[in-house]
Design an enzyme around this catalytic site. Structure first.
Site, PDB file in Angstrom:
ATOM      1  N   GLY A 182      -0.326   6.169   3.021  1.00 30.90           N
ATOM      2  CA  GLY A 182      -1.182   7.278   3.442  1.00 30.90           C
ATOM      3  C   GLY A 182      -2.228   6.894   4.474  1.00 30.90           C
ATOM      4  O   GLY A 182      -2.435   7.571   5.475  1.00 30.90           O
ATOM      5  N   ASP A 221      -2.694   8.310  -1.782  1.00 34.22           N
ATOM      6  CA  ASP A 221      -4.015   8.949  -1.764  1.00 34.22           C
ATOM      7  C   ASP A 221      -4.361   9.370  -0.331  1.00 34.22           C
ATOM      8  O   ASP A 221      -3.636   9.059   0.610  1.00 34.22           O
ATOM      9  CB  ASP A 221      -5.075   7.980  -2.282  1.00 34.22           C
ATOM     10  CG  ASP A 221      -5.317   6.813  -1.328  1.00 34.22           C
ATOM     11  OD1 ASP A 221      -4.376   6.450  -0.578  1.00 34.22           O
ATOM     12  OD2 ASP A 221      -6.437   6.268  -1.315  1.00 34.22           O
ATOM     13  N   CYS A 262     -12.482 -29.206   7.773  1.00 35.07           N
ATOM     14  CA  CYS A 262     -11.305 -28.400   7.423  1.00 35.07           C
ATOM     15  C   CYS A 262     -10.048 -29.265   7.447  1.00 35.07           C
ATOM     16  O   CYS A 262      -9.855 -30.103   8.329  1.00 35.07           O
ATOM     17  CB  CYS A 262     -11.162 -27.240   8.419  1.00 35.07           C
ATOM     18  SG  CYS A 262      -9.767 -26.139   8.047  1.00 35.07           S
ATOM     19  N   HIS A 312      -5.465 -21.595  10.584  1.00 33.90           N
ATOM     20  CA  HIS A 312      -6.836 -22.018  10.260  1.00 33.90           C
ATOM     21  C   HIS A 312      -7.618 -20.893   9.578  1.00 33.90           C
ATOM     22  O   HIS A 312      -8.269 -21.095   8.554  1.00 33.90           O
ATOM     23  CB  HIS A 312      -7.597 -22.467  11.512  1.00 33.90           C
ATOM     24  CG  HIS A 312      -9.074 -22.600  11.244  1.00 33.90           C
ATOM     25  ND1 HIS A 312      -9.636 -23.739  10.688  1.00 33.90           N
ATOM     26  CD2 HIS A 312     -10.081 -21.704  11.381  1.00 33.90           C
ATOM     27  CE1 HIS A 312     -10.931 -23.535  10.502  1.00 33.90           C
ATOM     28  NE2 HIS A 312     -11.227 -22.316  10.903  1.00 33.90           N
ATOM     29  N   ASP A 345      -7.992  -7.322   0.798  1.00 29.07           N
ATOM     30  CA  ASP A 345      -7.006  -7.577   1.851  1.00 29.07           C
ATOM     31  C   ASP A 345      -7.640  -7.234   3.189  1.00 29.07           C
ATOM     32  O   ASP A 345      -8.494  -6.322   3.249  1.00 29.07           O
ATOM     33  CB  ASP A 345      -5.748  -6.706   1.658  1.00 29.07           C
ATOM     34  CG  ASP A 345      -5.951  -5.311   2.266  1.00 29.07           C
ATOM     35  OD1 ASP A 345      -6.510  -4.460   1.545  1.00 29.07           O
ATOM     36  OD2 ASP A 345      -5.591  -5.113   3.446  1.00 29.07           O
ATOM     37  N   CYS A 391      -7.169 -28.171  12.497  1.00 31.65           N
ATOM     38  CA  CYS A 391      -8.351 -29.044  12.475  1.00 31.65           C
ATOM     39  C   CYS A 391      -7.984 -30.515  12.287  1.00 31.65           C
ATOM     40  O   CYS A 391      -8.717 -31.408  12.716  1.00 31.65           O
ATOM     41  CB  CYS A 391      -9.295 -28.595  11.363  1.00 31.65           C
ATOM     42  SG  CYS A 391      -9.963 -26.962  11.657  1.00 31.65           S
ATOM     43  N   ASP A 441       0.860  -1.171   0.000  1.00 31.81           N
ATOM     44  CA  ASP A 441       0.000   0.000   0.000  1.00 31.81           C
ATOM     45  C   ASP A 441       0.905   1.231   0.000  1.00 31.81           C
ATOM     46  O   ASP A 441       2.130   1.114   0.083  1.00 31.81           O
ATOM     47  CB  ASP A 441      -0.963  -0.028   1.195  1.00 31.81           C
ATOM     48  CG  ASP A 441      -0.248   0.103   2.516  1.00 31.81           C
ATOM     49  OD1 ASP A 441      -0.883  -0.164   3.553  1.00 31.81           O
ATOM     50  OD2 ASP A 441       0.935   0.470   2.527  1.00 31.81           O
ATOM     51  N   SER A 442       0.316   2.410  -0.069  1.00 32.15           N
ATOM     52  CA  SER A 442       1.137   3.616  -0.316  1.00 32.15           C
ATOM     53  C   SER A 442       1.552   4.319   0.974  1.00 32.15           C
ATOM     54  O   SER A 442       2.345   5.249   0.941  1.00 32.15           O
ATOM     55  CB  SER A 442       0.319   4.606  -1.149  1.00 32.15           C
ATOM     56  OG  SER A 442      -0.815   5.011  -0.383  1.00 32.15           O
ATOM     57  N   CYS A 495      -6.897 -28.029   7.592  1.00 36.63           N
ATOM     58  CA  CYS A 495      -5.719 -27.286   8.050  1.00 36.63           C
ATOM     59  C   CYS A 495      -5.077 -28.015   9.226  1.00 36.63           C
ATOM     60  O   CYS A 495      -5.697 -28.890   9.848  1.00 36.63           O
ATOM     61  CB  CYS A 495      -6.120 -25.859   8.454  1.00 36.63           C
ATOM     62  SG  CYS A 495      -6.675 -25.712  10.157  1.00 36.63           S
TER      63      CYS A 495
HETATM   64  C1  LIG Z   1      -9.491  -1.517   7.012  1.00 33.34           C
HETATM   65  N1  LIG Z   1     -10.223  -0.680   6.113  1.00 33.34           N
HETATM   66  C2  LIG Z   1      -9.587   0.024   5.159  1.00 33.34           C
HETATM   67  N2  LIG Z   1      -8.265  -0.076   4.894  1.00 33.34           N
HETATM   68  C3  LIG Z   1      -8.018   0.814   3.890  1.00 33.34           C
HETATM   69  C4  LIG Z   1      -6.842   1.181   3.259  1.00 33.34           C
HETATM   70  C5  LIG Z   1      -6.864   2.199   2.292  1.00 33.34           C
HETATM   71  N3  LIG Z   1      -5.695   2.578   1.687  1.00 33.34           N
HETATM   72  C6  LIG Z   1      -5.714   3.566   0.790  1.00 33.34           C
HETATM   73  N4  LIG Z   1      -6.857   4.217   0.447  1.00 33.34           N
HETATM   74  C7  LIG Z   1      -8.045   3.903   0.979  1.00 33.34           C
HETATM   75  O1  LIG Z   1      -9.061   4.538   0.652  1.00 33.34           O
HETATM   76  C8  LIG Z   1      -8.096   2.830   1.964  1.00 33.34           C
HETATM   77  C9  LIG Z   1      -9.296   2.460   2.597  1.00 33.34           C
HETATM   78  C10 LIG Z   1      -9.251   1.452   3.558  1.00 33.34           C
HETATM   79  N5  LIG Z   1     -10.218   0.920   4.356  1.00 33.34           N
HETATM   80 ZN   LIG Z   2      -8.979 -25.597  10.103  1.00 35.46          ZN
END
Ligand SMILES: CNc1nc2cc3nc[nH]c(=O)c3cc2[nH]1
Ligand SMILES: [Zn+2]
Length: 373
Positions: free
Chosen positions: A96, A147, A305, A336, A267, A310, A93-94, A307
């Protein structure tokens, strides 16, 4: 081996899609769930265990890694894949979002964000250009634009200004990223819960041109109903031939609902974090292993399951090691949970391929009890 990153859509069922993102480091089957490897590790898991759960890609956090051990040090040591012994794709991720949720003393302006490290109070700056440089130094395969995740709730005009700044930062991210075959840059749609702003954001991102598009600004406290209301239209505004990534989602039923609305990648820290807090996701609902009712229960968490938890351990044992705060508790429950999430993704990929996604959704909801089981 492919030189560039390409997305192949293989089947659709309603709005649900299944395909493959081919990258030089391997294929990503979609819909895909990315475990979160915040500080160059998926907590309580060896990389080979993460791979064994079925994960094709994991997420790394720019904010954490730039503070410790620093991107320059990871680069000098051969990049994040070598550093953490994960040779499959990594999306970073970036930074921000985590600056705003974790750091102290922040100042944000058109240039970017200056902040104090939550680790040692040192001062740092993140701009679109610096975020691109950090993610390049880490060697990530899929880079996210810098962002601002618009906080929720936001006044319409506040959301509009926030989105427009993110679009200016998206252009700067694109310009700084350059042309890097084999590496992808994803744009992030903002616009909060306002349809016209989501449309303006999608149009701007599409004009700039990205290898994939994230739906940002959700999973920030709006709740599932409002999130689904936005997802009923926002993904459709994005180029349909590129991957669509919903950031930060979510609980199993969030994930199924997002895939049903056209999302290809997600994610979330939930399965791994819950593995450490004793919350276990199963096809029948959530098991809170610390509950006394598991104390003498010889059954596995989930009979069906496969895993390690389990296959070889009883609920009684898992209750015991959780209560005793033994390390094996976090290891087994995290494994798990990640295994269950990947099984869910595989089930959806199969159902979309077979054209039975609606039946899959019905069965998914029918077999889950409300509350703890
Ligand atoms: C856990 N929820 C959640 N994690 C995020 C990460 C994000 N990164 C960059 N920009 C996002 O708008 C953004 C929104 C998000 N909502
Ligand atoms: Zn399991």
């Amino acid at each position: 081996m492919t030189a560039r990153i390409e997305f192949r859509l293989n089947a659709t069922d309603g709005k649900a899609r299944t395909g493959v993102i081919a990258t030089p480091r391997g294929d990503i089957r979609t819909p895909a769930f990315m475990p979160v490897g915040t500080a160059a590790t998926v907590k309580a898991m060896l990389p080979e265990s993460v791979a064994a759960t079925g994960a094709d890609i994991l997420l790394g956090n720019t904010y954490h890694l730039m503070l410790r051990p620093t991107a320059e040090r990871i680069d000098a040591l051969g990049g994040l894949h070598k550093f953490m012994n994960w040779q499959k794709p990594i999306l970073t991720d970036s930074g921000g979002f985590q600056v705003m949720s974790l750091s102290g003393l922040r100042k944000m302006n058109e240039e970017g964000v200056t902040f104090k490290s939550h680790i040692d109070g040192s001062r740092h700056t993140l701009t679109p250009e610096r975020s691109m440089e950090i993610q390049r130094l880490l060697g990530s395969d899929i880079v996210m634009c810098f962002d601002e995740c618009t906080p929720f709730p936001a006044e319409e005009k506040v959301a509009l200004e926030s989105m427009r700044m993110s679009m200016r930062w998206a252009q700067r991210s694109r310009d700084a990223f350059g042309d890097r075959p084999g590496h992808a840059l994803f744009g992030i749609q903002q616009g909060s819960i306002f349809r016209d702003q989501r449309a303006e954001s999608a149009e701007k991102l599409s004009d700039i041109g990205f290898d994939g598009y994230a739906v940002g600004g959700l999973a920030v406290g709006e709740g599932q109903e409002m999130m689904f209301d936005v997802l009923d239209y926002a993904p459709d505004m994005l180029p349909q031939d590129k991957p669509r990534y919903l950031m930060g989602v979510g609980k199993p039923d969030d994930i199924v609902g997002a895939v049903a609305r056209g999302i290809d990648m997600m994610d979330c820290v939930l399965p791994s974090r819950s593995g450490r807090t004793g919350q276990v996701f199963t096809r029948h609902g959530v098991v809170n292993i610390k509950n006394a009712r598991h104390q003498d229960d010889p059954r596995p968490l989930d009979e069906a399951c496969t895993c390690p938890a389990c296959r070889s351990y009883s609920r009684a044992y898992l209750h015991h090691v959780f209560r005793a705060q033994e390390m094996i508790s976090g290891m087994l429950l995290t494994w798990h949970n990640l295994h269950y999430y990947q099984e869910l993704m595989q089930g959806m990929r199969d159902a979309i391929t077979a054209g039975t996604f609606e039946a899959f959704q019905a069965a998914f909801h029918a077999q889950r009890a409300e509350g703890d089981i």
